[in-house]
Each structure stands twice: as C-alpha cells, then as structure tokens.
Design an enzyme around this catalytic site. Structure first.
Site, PDB file in Angstrom:
ATOM      1  CB  THR A   1      56.871  -9.293 -30.887  1.00  0.00           C
ATOM      2  OG1 THR A   1      58.111 -10.001 -30.852  1.00  0.00           O
ATOM      3  CG2 THR A   1      56.472  -8.885 -29.480  1.00  0.00           C
TER       4      THR A   1
ATOM      5  CD  GLU B   1      19.824   1.985 -42.687  1.00  0.00           C
ATOM      6  OE1 GLU B   1      18.798   2.683 -42.532  1.00  0.00           O
ATOM      7  OE2 GLU B   1      19.921   1.116 -43.577  1.00  0.00           O
TER       8      GLU B   1
ATOM      9  N   PRO C   1      54.934 -12.121 -35.618  1.00  0.00           N
ATOM     10  CG  PRO C   1      52.851 -13.129 -35.265  1.00  0.00           C
ATOM     11  CD  PRO C   1      54.145 -12.809 -34.579  1.00  0.00           C
TER      12      PRO C   1
ATOM     13  CG  HIS D   1      18.562   2.800 -46.510  1.00  0.00           C
ATOM     14  ND1 HIS D   1      18.471   1.525 -46.003  1.00  0.00           N
ATOM     15  CD2 HIS D   1      18.242   2.714 -47.816  1.00  0.00           C
ATOM     16  CE1 HIS D   1      18.110   0.694 -46.963  1.00  0.00           C
ATOM     17  NE2 HIS D   1      17.968   1.393 -48.076  1.00  0.00           N
TER      18      HIS D   1
ATOM     19  CB  CYS E   1      14.549   0.532 -47.609  1.00  0.00           C
ATOM     20  SG  CYS E   1      14.785   0.966 -49.347  1.00  0.00           S
TER      21      CYS E   1
HETATM   22  N1  GLN Z   1      14.332  -3.935 -53.164  1.00  0.00           N
HETATM   23  C1  GLN Z   1      13.665  -2.722 -52.838  1.00  0.00           C
HETATM   24  C2  GLN Z   1      13.824  -1.685 -53.944  1.00  0.00           C
HETATM   25  O1  GLN Z   1      14.692  -1.780 -54.765  1.00  0.00           O
HETATM   26  C3  GLN Z   1      14.154  -2.165 -51.516  1.00  0.00           C
HETATM   27  C4  GLN Z   1      15.593  -1.736 -51.523  1.00  0.00           C
HETATM   28  C5  GLN Z   1      16.163  -1.542 -50.145  1.00  0.00           C
HETATM   29  O2  GLN Z   1      15.597  -2.018 -49.155  1.00  0.00           O
HETATM   30  N2  GLN Z   1      17.319  -0.915 -50.049  1.00  0.00           N
HETATM   31  O3  GLN Z   1      13.070  -0.737 -53.991  1.00  0.00           O
END
Ligand code: GLN
Length: 547
Positions: free
Chosen positions: A188, A510, A190, A508, A382
């Site tokens: 304990t 994601e 730290p 993107h 992308c």
């Molecule tokens: N390098 C590419 C561009 O600028 C793709 C960018 C990315 O994948 N976020 O369009």
C-alpha cells in the site's frame, strides 16, 4: 448547482483512468443523472491531431471534427454524454488562448502568470461544460500526480473545489496496489505516497480506486483508509479484468461507488441503479458461441492503441453475433516481406484501417488483392478505401501506375487526389475534412442493408478523395459506388458486386460503435466473416466425406 467529480491518477501511468472515468460516467447515467465528461491532457501540442499514433495511440474524432485523446472514445463507448471540442483541453490549447489574449491586450498591462491566468483559463474550461441541463461533470486529469506539466491542472481543480465548496465536488484518485510475489503481499506504500503528494498540493481525495491484480482484503483497505485519511468504504477495489474492460462498471457498482458519490454530492434526484442490460451483455461476452479471426492490416499494428476504436468496434460486432473475434494484428511490411498467402492464411476477414503516408501501402494493396481474389470478407476504412480503389485500378482496370497523389504527385492515373479547394492548403494541423457528414446510400447495396436507412451521418478525417473521373470505369467492371455525399459529388462507399462482402468506406465508422449498439457495417462485416468461416468448414468436411 452542477456537481463536479475530478479523476486523477497516481503511482504509474496507464492505470486505465479513462476507462475508470467512463465507468463512473456510466454508473451515474444508470442512476438517471445527466452527465458531461472532459479530459485535460498536460502535453503542449494544441491537440493530438498532429501526433503519431505511436505517441498516445489513435486520434479520436468527434462529430464536430475535433481531434481528441483516445480516452474520449471510452467516454462515448460507455456513456451517452455529449462530447465536443470543449471536452478535451491540452496545456498547449490553454496557453494558446492565454497568449492570444495577452497579444490582444486583454490583461491590461499585467504580468501574465501560471497562477492566476493559466489556472483561470483551466477553471473556465471546466465551468464551460457545467451547463444548467447537467447534473454532474466528470473531469479527468491526464498524467500522474507529481508530473511537472500536470501541476497547473491540479492547482486549478484545487481552486475550483474550494470555490464551489466541499458539498459540490468530489476528488477520486486512481492508484496501483501492487502485489509483491517475493513478499507474498499487496503493497500500500505507493498509494500512501501518491496521496501524500496530492495533499501537499492541497487536494484531499475523497475516494481511492485501487487497481490490483489480487483481492484487496478488508485489512489492507482499512490501512489505506487510515493512512490516506479517507473512509474505509471509499477505498474501492478495481481488479484487473481478463475478458473485457466493460466489466469495470460492475466492479465499481459492487463496491457501491455510485451510492457513495450520490450521497456525498447529495444528488437527491438520483434513481436506483439500472444495470440489467449491461450485465446481460457481459454474460454474452463471457460465453461466446462462435469465433472468427479478423486480420487488421495496418502500419501501426504493433502499437496496441493505434487502432483502438477499430478493435473495439470489432469486439462490439462480435457481441452482437455472440462471437469471439480474434484479431490478428498485421504490420503491412510483413505482407510485403512474407507474402499475403503466408501472413493471411486462415483468416475469416480482412480489415484495412485508416492511415497516412506511403510507407506500407504496397502491403495493404497486396492484402486487398488477396481478399478480393479469394472472396474473403473485406472492410476498408478511409485509407483502406483509397487502397482498395488503387488495387482495383491496377489489377482489374489494368492501370498499372494508378495511385493516390498523396503517394505520387505525378501519377498518370490519380485515382485518389485532392479536391480543388484543398490544393492550396499547406498547414499540417487541423486542415482535413473532419467531423460528421451525411452520406447517401444506393438502395439494395450492402451498406444500405447494414444501415437499414438511406441517409446516415458518419465521422470523417481525411484530405484526399476518390477521383470522379474514374467512377464510370469502376462501375463498368463491378466496383459499385454505393454511397456518396448527399449532392452526389464525393464518393463515400464502394462495394464489389461479384464478391460476398467487399465494402470500403471513406468515413471512420469505428467512432460510432458502442458495446450495446454495434456499428452496422462492422456488425455485418463480422457476420460475413462468420458465414465465410462456416462455409469453409462445410466445404472442408464435404471434402473429407468424399475421401
Ligand atoms: N491519408 C488519407 C487522406 O488524407 C487517408 C486518411 C485516413 O485514413 N484517415 O485522405
């Protein structure tokens, strides 16, 4: 009165402060409270947008186009808190504001100093998101207590707490309680030192969250409480999670952290904790029924946080299919050196994520060719779309020199190029097409089937675009343009008509995935990988029967 929770960290970095803060956010939301979340990063870059993913992992992009720290990704995956550029400040951004004010003469001849000018600017950033429609603001301070560069932030939250009063703010400190094998015990000390350091700068933590590998016995808890001057029930164990970070809120709830916060901040409007669906989701994660292997082929595959949101989105898609998604992280150069056949053997899906610069492009293109020819589910994001377009132009349309002008300015076939409006931009930071844009899908396409609607909004972060001069040639040979900007001018989605699941997007996606609400394209990609794996198995057993 808006209440404030400050989350700080001690002992070592990488304790998972972002996930802990996000989990606290989730618990408060699940008590019916309206929250906002914010992160302070003590480095001097104005934002993380210009940094290599090797530094702090991926750059997380918000709807408003802000390029932020990846912890904001955790906030969005765990909570519904509204995030925008007010939710991530760096030292650089704070100083920039102060210096600009100084240049404009706003300090009226005064000496401009860390205290009060920098600390005032930090306090203003905290107050800015404490709007009347919010019950609690959670502010996470990046780095570790004692870091020189973090000092102004700690001083600012100390002052802020003093100004709003004890009843309205709570300091939560995350520490490490290591287990020493040789001694056979948890240590304990730290934690005591780290709290000591906080107290030296005038902050007495109210809650200690202790990261441990082992159970924290009552004795140790009491010892920490006594030495650190906190209530024993406010010493909370946060054991390492083997299966997923989404279990952290359950641990904190089991330790009644939400009750403590509600009581101390007198949040009388709070409702009982509602976590049933989250618990059910955790059960699904613990007991998957299927598995698939997805290759993620990227330049930064070695850094485990470089494609954080991509890995998380795959994980979420797996939950929806009750499938354990094994991710095979592949450095693009590996494909170049050893060949796609070797490094991609046995995978059920191939994903090429975003990126910049020409290093590793050849490997990505090779991986895409492999996916296209072998009919393995493919998802390009992308730069992944841009590489898929280059691969198609070179190997199907026979344009051997096809390229992006990002990699070869004088290519005779600029399949990917800059839009006229972007040609004159020379600054590196903050000059891309960023943030949420709507896109329109072609009815009946895989993208439309996934989204179940024709218009969706997704986040972007890129500079180069698909060259419209090549649209017709692509369509004629089976690479369909199935998503565009609403005016039709920009290519957003391409799909290979003759392939079971080959989809690439300029956005993107994601950044729009949650464990309990998977992003539709990721969900269908993992679904396609699952079908591919099943078919592979069936055809293998059919061969076995024939023999
Ligand atoms: N390098 C590419 C561009 O600028 C793709 C960018 C990315 O994948 N976020 O369009």
């Amino acid at each position: 009165m808006v209440k404030h929770v400050f989350v700080t960290g001690g002992v070592v970095s990488s304790l998972g402060k972002g996930i802990t803060s996000a989990s606290i956010g989730l618990l408060l939301e699940r008590r019916g409270l309206r929250i906002r979340m914010q992160k302070f990063d003590p480095y001097i870059n104005v934002d993380p947008g210009t940094m290599s993913p090797y530094q702090h992992g991926e750059v997380y992009v918000l709807d408003d186009g802000s390029e932020t720290d990846l912890d904001l990704g955790h906030y969005e995956r765990f909570t519904n808190a509204q995030l925008d550029s007010d939710c991530n400040y760096t030292t650089g951004r704070i100083y920039k504001t102060v210096i600009e004010k100084e240049r404009r003469g706003e300090y009226k001849g005064k000496t401009v100093q860390v205290i009060p000018h920098i600390t005032n600017e930090i306090k203003a950033a905290i107050a800015r998101i404490a709007t009347p429609d919010i019950d609690v603001v959670i502010t996470e301070i990046g780095g570790t207590v004692g870091d020189i560069e973090g000092m102004p932030f700690f001083e600012a939250i100390r002052q802020f707490g003093l100004e709003i009063g004890k009843a309205n703010c709570l300091y939560i400190h995350l520490t490490l309680v290591p287990y020493l094998k040789a001694a056979g015990e948890l240590k304990t000390k730290p934690t005591q030192h780290s709290v000591g350091m906080l107290r030296q700068i005038g902050i007495q933590p109210d809650v200690l969250i202790c990261r441990t590998e082992r159970e924290l016995p009552a004795e140790e808890r009491e010892k920490i409480a006594l030495f650190c001057n906190v209530e024993p029930r406010a010493v909370i164990e946060e054991r390492d999670k083997e299966i997923s970070v989404y279990e952290v809120p359950l641990s904190l709830a089991a330790n009644k952290l939400d009750d403590f916060i509600v009581e101390k901040l007198n949040l009388t409007q709070a409702k009982p904790l509602e976590l049933d669906d989250w618990r059910e989701m955790i059960e699904h994660i613990r007991r998957p029924e299927h598995e698939v292997t997805i290759a993620v082929v990227g330049k930064y595959a070695r850094h485990h946080d470089a494609y954080k949101s991509v890995y998380e989105a795959l994980f979420h898609a797996g939950i929806a299919h009750r499938t354990k998604v094994h991710i095979r992280k592949i450095q693009t150069e590996q494909v170049e050196k050893e060949g796609a056949d070797r490094v991609l053997a046995g995978v059920d899906g191939i994903l090429v994520p975003g990126g910049y610069d020409k290093r590793g492009i050849a490997g990505k293109i090779e991986a895409i060719r492999y996916a296209r020819e072998r009919e393995i589910p493919f998802f390009g994001i992308c730069l992944g779309l841009q590489c898929a377009a280059i691969e198609f132009a070179r190997n199907v349309l026979g344009l051997a020199d096809a390229n992006s002008t990002e990699f070869q300015t004088d290519t005779p076939h600029p399949i990917i190029c800059l839009l006229d409006a972007q040609r004159n931009v020379t600054a590196v930071g903050g000059t891309q097409r960023r943030g949420a844009y709507e896109q329109q899908m072609v009815p009946g396409s895989l993208a439309h089937r996934a989204y179940e609607t024709l218009v969706v909004s997704e986040r972007h972060r890129h500079r180069y675009e698909f060259n419209n001069a090549y649209r017709l040639a692509f369509e004629e040979r089976g690479m369909r343009i199935t998503g565009t900007s609403p005016d039709g001018g920009l290519v957003e989605v391409i799909e290979l008509a003759t392939h079971p699941w080959f989809v690439a997007v300029q956005c993107h996606p994601e950044f729009n995935s949650k464990p309990n609400r998977p992003q539709p394209l990721f969900r269908d990609f993992v679904g396609a990988a699952l079908s591919y794996r099943r078919e592979k198995k069936t055809s293998r057993s059919a061969v076995a029967t024939v023999h």
